[in-house]
Design an enzyme around this catalytic site. Sequence first.
Site, PDB file in Angstrom:
ATOM      1  N   ALA A  64      14.688 -20.475   2.282  1.00 41.43           N
ATOM      2  CA  ALA A  64      13.593 -20.938   1.432  1.00 41.43           C
ATOM      3  C   ALA A  64      12.317 -20.239   1.885  1.00 41.43           C
ATOM      4  O   ALA A  64      12.226 -19.788   3.023  1.00 41.43           O
ATOM      5  CB  ALA A  64      13.451 -22.446   1.562  1.00 41.43           C
ATOM      6  N   GLY A 103      18.366 -21.673   3.378  1.00 41.69           N
ATOM      7  CA  GLY A 103      18.600 -21.712   1.936  1.00 41.69           C
ATOM      8  C   GLY A 103      19.355 -20.481   1.455  1.00 41.69           C
ATOM      9  O   GLY A 103      20.064 -20.540   0.450  1.00 41.69           O
ATOM     10  N   GLU A 106      22.888 -21.247   2.230  1.00 45.38           N
ATOM     11  CA  GLU A 106      23.273 -22.362   1.348  1.00 45.38           C
ATOM     12  C   GLU A 106      23.522 -21.850  -0.068  1.00 45.38           C
ATOM     13  O   GLU A 106      24.421 -22.315  -0.762  1.00 45.38           O
ATOM     14  CB  GLU A 106      22.172 -23.430   1.340  1.00 45.38           C
ATOM     15  N   GLU A 126      17.454 -24.183  10.073  1.00 41.33           N
ATOM     16  CA  GLU A 126      16.380 -25.112   9.690  1.00 41.33           C
ATOM     17  C   GLU A 126      15.938 -26.006  10.839  1.00 41.33           C
ATOM     18  O   GLU A 126      14.771 -26.399  10.921  1.00 41.33           O
ATOM     19  CB  GLU A 126      16.813 -25.985   8.507  1.00 41.33           C
TER      20      GLU A 126
HETATM   21  N1  3HC Z   1       9.783 -17.691   4.289  1.00 50.26           N
HETATM   22  C1  3HC Z   1       8.628 -17.020   4.219  1.00 50.26           C
HETATM   23  N2  3HC Z   1       8.342 -15.927   4.940  1.00 50.26           N
HETATM   24  C2  3HC Z   1       9.303 -15.483   5.770  1.00 50.26           C
HETATM   25  C3  3HC Z   1      10.534 -16.135   5.900  1.00 50.26           C
HETATM   26  C4  3HC Z   1      10.769 -17.286   5.108  1.00 50.26           C
HETATM   27  N3  3HC Z   1      11.931 -17.967   5.149  1.00 50.26           N
HETATM   28  N4  3HC Z   1      11.277 -15.475   6.809  1.00 50.26           N
HETATM   29  C5  3HC Z   1      10.544 -14.450   7.226  1.00 50.26           C
HETATM   30  N5  3HC Z   1       9.339 -14.438   6.611  1.00 50.26           N
HETATM   31  C6  3HC Z   1       8.273 -13.449   6.771  1.00 50.26           C
HETATM   32  C7  3HC Z   1       7.712 -13.436   8.178  1.00 50.26           C
HETATM   33  O1  3HC Z   1       6.693 -14.389   8.341  1.00 50.26           O
HETATM   34  C8  3HC Z   1       7.199 -12.005   8.310  1.00 50.26           C
HETATM   35  O2  3HC Z   1       5.962 -11.945   7.632  1.00 50.26           O
HETATM   36  P1  3HC Z   1       4.827 -10.897   8.116  1.00 50.26           P
HETATM   37  O3  3HC Z   1       5.457  -9.541   8.042  1.00 50.26           O
HETATM   38  O4  3HC Z   1       3.749 -11.135   7.162  1.00 50.26           O
HETATM   39  O5  3HC Z   1       4.515 -11.327   9.528  1.00 50.26           O
HETATM   40  C9  3HC Z   1       8.201 -11.207   7.480  1.00 50.26           C
HETATM   41  O6  3HC Z   1       8.840 -12.164   6.620  1.00 50.26           O
HETATM   42  C10 3HC Z   1       9.248 -10.508   8.317  1.00 50.26           C
HETATM   43  O7  3HC Z   1       9.839 -11.453   9.199  1.00 50.26           O
HETATM   44  P2  3HC Z   1      10.215 -11.099  10.718  1.00 50.26           P
HETATM   45  O8  3HC Z   1       9.092 -10.385  11.353  1.00 50.26           O
HETATM   46  O9  3HC Z   1      10.709 -12.342  11.327  1.00 50.26           O
HETATM   47  O10 3HC Z   1      11.385 -10.057  10.453  1.00 50.26           O
HETATM   48  P3  3HC Z   1      12.713  -9.802  11.295  1.00 50.26           P
HETATM   49  O11 3HC Z   1      13.386  -8.672  10.630  1.00 50.26           O
HETATM   50  O12 3HC Z   1      12.403  -9.769  12.741  1.00 50.26           O
HETATM   51  O13 3HC Z   1      13.609 -11.118  11.072  1.00 50.26           O
HETATM   52  C11 3HC Z   1      14.643 -12.885   9.828  1.00 50.26           C
HETATM   53  C12 3HC Z   1      14.107 -11.429   9.819  1.00 50.26           C
HETATM   54  C13 3HC Z   1      15.839 -12.982  10.781  1.00 50.26           C
HETATM   55  C14 3HC Z   1      15.090 -13.209   8.442  1.00 50.26           C
HETATM   56  C15 3HC Z   1      13.548 -13.836  10.325  1.00 50.26           C
HETATM   57  O14 3HC Z   1      12.374 -13.588   9.578  1.00 50.26           O
HETATM   58  C16 3HC Z   1      13.851 -15.302  10.195  1.00 50.26           C
HETATM   59  O15 3HC Z   1      14.505 -15.863  11.038  1.00 50.26           O
HETATM   60  N6  3HC Z   1      13.340 -15.941   9.125  1.00 50.26           N
HETATM   61  C17 3HC Z   1      13.420 -17.367   8.935  1.00 50.26           C
HETATM   62  C18 3HC Z   1      14.779 -17.796   8.515  1.00 50.26           C
HETATM   63  C19 3HC Z   1      14.795 -19.283   8.307  1.00 50.26           C
HETATM   64  O16 3HC Z   1      14.398 -20.064   9.127  1.00 50.26           O
HETATM   65  N7  3HC Z   1      15.302 -19.690   7.130  1.00 50.26           N
HETATM   66  C20 3HC Z   1      15.367 -21.072   6.787  1.00 50.26           C
HETATM   67  C21 3HC Z   1      14.189 -21.430   5.968  1.00 50.26           C
HETATM   68  S1  3HC Z   1      14.107 -23.173   5.632  1.00 50.26           S
HETATM   69  C22 3HC Z   1      15.187 -23.415   4.397  1.00 50.26           C
HETATM   70  O17 3HC Z   1      15.834 -22.527   3.968  1.00 50.26           O
HETATM   71  C23 3HC Z   1      15.243 -24.806   3.872  1.00 50.26           C
HETATM   72  C24 3HC Z   1      16.419 -25.002   2.947  1.00 50.26           C
HETATM   73  O18 3HC Z   1      17.447 -25.588   3.640  1.00 50.26           O
HETATM   74  C25 3HC Z   1      16.063 -25.876   1.812  1.00 50.26           C
END
Ligand code: 3HC
Length: 685
Positions: A64, A103, A106, A126
Amino acid sequence: MSEAGSYVIEEGGIGVITVDNPPVNALGIKTRLAIAEGFERFGGDDAVKAIVLICGGRTFFAGADISEFGRPPQSPVLHEVMRIIEDSSKPVVAAIHGTALGGGYELSLVCHYRIAVPSAMVGLPEVNLGLLPGAGGTQRLPRIVGVEAALDIITGGKPIKAKQALHLGMIDALAEEGKLREDAIAFARRILAEGKPLLRVRDRNEKLEGAKGNPGLFDDYLKKNARAFRGFKAPTNIVRAIQAAVDTAPDFEAGSRRETELFRELEPSTESQAQRYYFFAERETAKIPDIGKDVPTLPIQTVGVIGAGTMGGGIAMNFLNIGVPVTLMEMSQEALDRGIAVIRRNYESAAKKGRLTQDQVEQRMALITPAIGLEALSQVDLVIEAVFEEMGVKKDVFAKLDGICKQGAILASNTSFLDVDEIAAATSRPEWVVGLHFFSPANVMRLLEVVRGDKTSKEVVATAMALGKKIGKVPVLSRVCFGFIANRIMAKRSAEASAIILEGPSPQQVDKALYDYGFAMGPFQMNDLVGLDVIGRGSTERSVAGDLVKLDRLGQKKNGGYYDYDENRKATPSPVAAQVIADFAQFKGVENKGPQSDADIVARLLYPVVNEGAKLLEEGIALRASDIDVAAILGYNWPVYTGGPMFWGDTIGLPKIVEGLKALGIEPSNLLLEKAAAGTSFTRG
Ligand code: 3HC
Ligand code: NAI
């Protein structure tokens, strides 16, 4: 055509939906619209028999869009998009590369099949954001991997490599690296040829059966993991959501409703807000206003480490781990042998736990060049000095390095407190000198303070920051001051801890108050662990710790310290220490004010930390409040679900912090006063 989607029909009636919304295909509105449009087009097109959902750019959907949380939802919301996919009468294959997280994973679970390249990772992280997988993850994952595996995967939050994911059933097939699109299309054609009825994950209930007959499983799981889950809200809700999947099966909708309720409890919680803030804070540290992408970084192919003591060995390991050769330099053969033996022991123990192969241990050890004498460092690209914390010694080393090292070598000091500018002034090339402040154990702790001296060049700073990231650290930039960021703010906590025990509260009460706040241990337990002789080293003033050392009480290692210890190192309150404290209070003329509440103790120890953080901002030592929080969380294990001292100060309310400081007789910093008066905050927008 949607901005982020492209839609192509391949031979055999395979409709390929490609979504590309950089940087990580987070499932924000643009991405959702692109998916929805694809299904609308292909759903009604008789030429399309099966659908492949694939992403462009560096990764499959990364989850998400975290920045949309707390904002009004925009249609189609994720659940609507997922419903469209799951209800598709045509088989849908998710084609995964990069990371399918949260997400994103998922979403793949509402597809009928998942295929991934070997380098891909999938997972539900998450929990790290103080949330649960609220798009069906807690309901669908146990249906494919079983309840116990799902509990571990979702409460652990770690991404899982494709091969292991295949083994667990999280994906159905592996594609050839670099050939995901072709292989996914071929996979879809095969499914069509087989003509099997479509199976939705939501309808698979057999893996839930076992847990249905074992209702105690979930309480037991929480009990077993109580220590790891302490203070966090999300793990309990995750366990309850998975329990709901079992209890309500086969009624998938009922379980999903419970998942949504439990998600909604978490989303507005301070804990989750803090963890989401921290997610962005950790990424923000890399951004330095006056150092853009145009500043080049220098290649670091070889490293020299001076001093193979507590820090030097751990620092060296960071580079050995990524295949960079290290010349490890000491004053004597004996110290060198000892240092290298410690490195080997660390690697061997990792190998015993299965984290390394014996070959890897040998490969890493072979990258060490042992050396006596600084001359061995003449050709390295980066030198990191980790000798005794004495200005005279450091200056001497740097003056010599100046005469020995090649031009263009970065000269770094791991000093904890000393003035990096003064160290740099011992050389004729201060623009090449920088602080690289690791935390102990240096091979484990993720914080790296990059200390920018007055004259340090931008290239050197940019290189240090990039290098920090490369070795798996989170680099935080600090200007020069006594103790830099983490040590300087946390010294306030130690000072207040030492003072408060003279006024009534016992070390164990202070430790318990901080443990309950969320620290892994309190300051006195920590001192006993490190050793009181080490803590008091270099100090000439009389102190409780010094008085304990005079009684040969050195902490856990000898005769106890603030606590007594039995043979199993179990701590009990020490009457001897209590007497030492009382005597010292008398010597200092401090009056016993009687008992204090845990809340008062926390305020007394931690409000001054917030105040010191404000001073760091005022003085321009730290770039931003969130950098201070990252430093406290990664350097001192400050509980992440409070967001770190600055976020926590904002949660408490800055006027209350100001009032508390004044009551303690501590002068609030100007910035703190200004913000409190203006009703603004350090970290909230
Ligand atoms: N939402 C919004 N922005 C995100 C994001 C997300 N889920 N994931 C990454 N970004 C952004 C980062 O803030 C960063 O922004 P910036 O360049 O402006 O600083 C950019 O994307 C690149 O991210 P990274 O520097 O972390 O890039 P990497 O290549 O090192 O890593 C990744 C990529 C492994 C995908 C890592 O970004 C990550 O772990 N992201 C989060 C994943 C996550 O937690 N997903 C779950 C979200 S909650 C959810 O899905 C709820 C659902 O169950 C309903
Ligand atoms: P240590 O005493 O364990 O190791 C220092 C090593 O340096 C010794 O092995 C000594 O033989 C060697 N040494 C001294 N002078 C030398 C010289 N001129 N040439 C080559 N080797 C020399 O000390 P520790 O704890 O590793 O600290 C090193 C530096 O790291 C200090 O500046 C300290 O402040 C800093 N630091 C220490 C942390 C800790 O928790 N121990 C944390 C972060 C930084």
